[in-house]
Design a protein around this motif. Structure first.
Motif, PDB file in Angstrom:
ATOM      1  N   VAL A 345      40.769  43.199  26.785  1.00 29.54           N
ATOM      2  CA  VAL A 345      40.526  43.480  28.205  1.00 29.54           C
ATOM      3  C   VAL A 345      39.181  42.900  28.575  1.00 29.54           C
ATOM      4  CG1 VAL A 345      40.143  45.282  29.917  1.00 29.54           C
ATOM      5  CG2 VAL A 345      41.947  45.537  28.227  1.00 29.54           C
ATOM      6  N   TRP A 379      41.186  51.361  31.637  1.00 28.64           N
ATOM      7  CA  TRP A 379      41.663  50.322  32.549  1.00 28.64           C
ATOM      8  C   TRP A 379      43.031  49.797  32.114  1.00 28.64           C
ATOM      9  CZ3 TRP A 379      41.161  48.756  37.229  1.00 28.64           C
ATOM     10  CH2 TRP A 379      41.583  47.485  37.611  1.00 28.64           C
ATOM     11  N   ALA A 380      43.247  49.635  30.810  1.00 25.29           N
ATOM     12  CA  ALA A 380      44.548  49.169  30.313  1.00 25.29           C
ATOM     13  C   ALA A 380      45.649  50.184  30.606  1.00 25.29           C
ATOM     14  CB  ALA A 380      44.468  48.897  28.814  1.00 25.29           C
ATOM     15  N   GLN A 383      46.548  49.907  34.237  1.00 26.30           N
ATOM     16  CA  GLN A 383      47.372  48.723  34.453  1.00 26.30           C
ATOM     17  C   GLN A 383      48.812  48.953  33.992  1.00 26.30           C
ATOM     18  OE1 GLN A 383      45.276  46.999  36.610  1.00 26.30           O
ATOM     19  NE2 GLN A 383      46.026  45.158  35.618  1.00 26.30           N
ATOM     20  N   ARG A 386      50.883  51.060  36.556  1.00 24.93           N
ATOM     21  CA  ARG A 386      51.224  50.467  37.850  1.00 24.93           C
ATOM     22  C   ARG A 386      52.674  50.009  37.851  1.00 24.93           C
ATOM     23  NH1 ARG A 386      46.037  46.657  39.572  1.00 24.93           N
ATOM     24  NH2 ARG A 386      44.594  48.384  40.012  1.00 24.93           N
ATOM     25  N   ARG A 388      55.795  47.788  38.142  1.00 21.32           N
ATOM     26  CA  ARG A 388      55.971  46.353  37.946  1.00 21.32           C
ATOM     27  C   ARG A 388      56.706  45.749  39.129  1.00 21.32           C
ATOM     28  NH1 ARG A 388      58.007  46.399  31.610  1.00 21.32           N
ATOM     29  NH2 ARG A 388      56.106  47.378  30.752  1.00 21.32           N
TER      30      ARG A 388
END
Length: 390
Positions: A345, A379-380, A383, A386, A388
């Motif tokens: 990251v 943060w990963a 992500q 979220r 797709r």
């Protein structure tokens, strides 16, 4: 002339004038009218300042997240030894798991784990013994060089631009000696507390090694068991996706920072050996471990090397080491980190700096070390959660 009073007309005299009779509305109709008028725009405040409703919705969610994060850090602070040991076990697992998987192709899994762990421990102890022997061999020479270096530093401070008088330097030495004499008891208590810290360090290392055995051997089964026991069936796919993203990021960051630290240490060791700086090997090892604290670790280690070079080899060698700080800092920031960390990251340097400072404020050196991987993993996970695009 037409009648304006609205009286009835005969059938052949044109249209009839309609009479409107006003009656009071029933209570239920008045209630429905108020609901209909309020439904499209909401209340008066919501129609006037719509951003207030959105800000309030975000505010209470952020407060809830902040309370959860603060509670998690409070619990980790209470059990700091266990948290650090488990973090170290995850670091060991991310390093030795590929080696174990490679050995597992031809050997049983328990034997592969034992070979990987025992081999890494032997390698670490051999390196420490080699460095200790090098320090012991150079100690007498270093002591004489250090005394000569201190005298050289004093003569250098007496010349421009500092122009410190010998009396001022002797007064400074006397102040240092008197400080050590007056604070002898506090220094002794600090040494005793440091001994207790050493015992905690040994305990944490043993717990980390014990935990890493199970993580390397059967980490997937432990994760599956925890998911089956504590999560509903509908939440398991999302939880697995979060776990895979978190582990991939953490392992990638750990391996990447080890590559960066090893590269920095090799470059520093070569330059220190060429400049014949005393204790080059211990300073190289210090540079390796200091790189695990992003942004500030490597300059601090090279600052120690500069002081040793100034005392042992003089101002010119110290200036060369100081130039090395600038070169390696630029190389690490603009080449090593972007290239090596691109498959993990990539965080903005501002995020890294804020994370390191915040971690150091919360938990000292340990917080500065774990801050960047923690932010990277968070943060990963965001992500991964979220939706797709179709």
């Amino acid at each position: 002339m037409a009648h304006t009073g609205g009286s009835a007309a005969g059938p052949g005299r044109g249209r009839r004038a309609r009479t409107v009779v006003l009656r009071p509305r029933p209570p239920h109709s008045r209630h429905l009218l108020r609901r209909a008028s309020a439904a499209p725009g909401g209340s008066v405040a919501e129609r006037t300042v719509p951003w207030l409703r959105v800000a309030a919705a975000y505010a209470w969610r952020l407060i809830l997240v902040g309370v959860v994060v603060y509670g998690a850090f409070t619990i980790l602070g209470r059990f700091q030894l266990i948290a650090v040991a488990l973090f170290l076990a995850l670091v060991i697992t991310s390093i030795l798991r590929p080696v174990t998987d490679l050995l597992n192709r031809g050997l049983p899994r328990p034997l592969s784990v034992a070979i990987a762990l025992i081999g890494s421990l032997l390698l670490l102890f051999s390196l420490l013994a080699f460095i200790g022997e090098a320090v012991a061999g150079e100690w007498a020479k270093l002591a004489s060089e250090f005394r000569g270096g201190i005298g050289q530093i004093e003569r250098w401070l007496e010349r421009p631009p500092f122009r410190l008088s010998p009396r001022r330097l002797s007064d400074l030495q006397g102040q240092i000696v008197s400080y050590l004499s007056s604070h002898r008891s506090s220094l002794l208590s600090s040494a005793v507390s440091g001994l207790g810290r050493a015992v905690e360090l040994i305990t944490g290392a043993a717990l980390a090694l014990f935990s890493s055995v199970f993580f390397i051997h059967s980490g997937e089964r432990l994760w599956g068991w925890a998911s089956d026991q504590f999560l509903p069936r509908a939440a398991r796919p999302t939880w697995d996706r979060m776990g895979h993203a978190a582990w991939r990021t953490f392992a990638g960051y750990t391996r990447g920072i080890i590559i960066v630290a090893a590269t920095n240490a090799i470059l520093v060791g070569i330059v220190l050996l060429l400049l014949r700086v005393p204790l080059a090997l211990p300073l190289t090892l210090l540079e390796f471990f200091a790189t695990f604290v992003p942004l500030i670790g490597s300059p601090v280690a090279l600052g120690v090397a500069t002081v040793v070079a100034l005392a042992g080899r003089g101002p010119l060698t110290a200036a060369a080491v100081l130039l090395l700080i600038v070169v390696i800092g630029q190389l690490e920031g603009h080449v090593l980190h972007p290239v090596v960390m691109s498959w993990a990251v990539r965080l903005h340097p501002l995020v890294v700096a804020v994370s390191v400072i915040a971690g150091s404020i919360v938990a000292g050196v340990i917080g500065a070390i774990v801050a960047v991987p923690f932010v990277s993993v968070a943060w990963a996970v965001l992500q991964a959660l979220r939706p797709r695009p179709p």
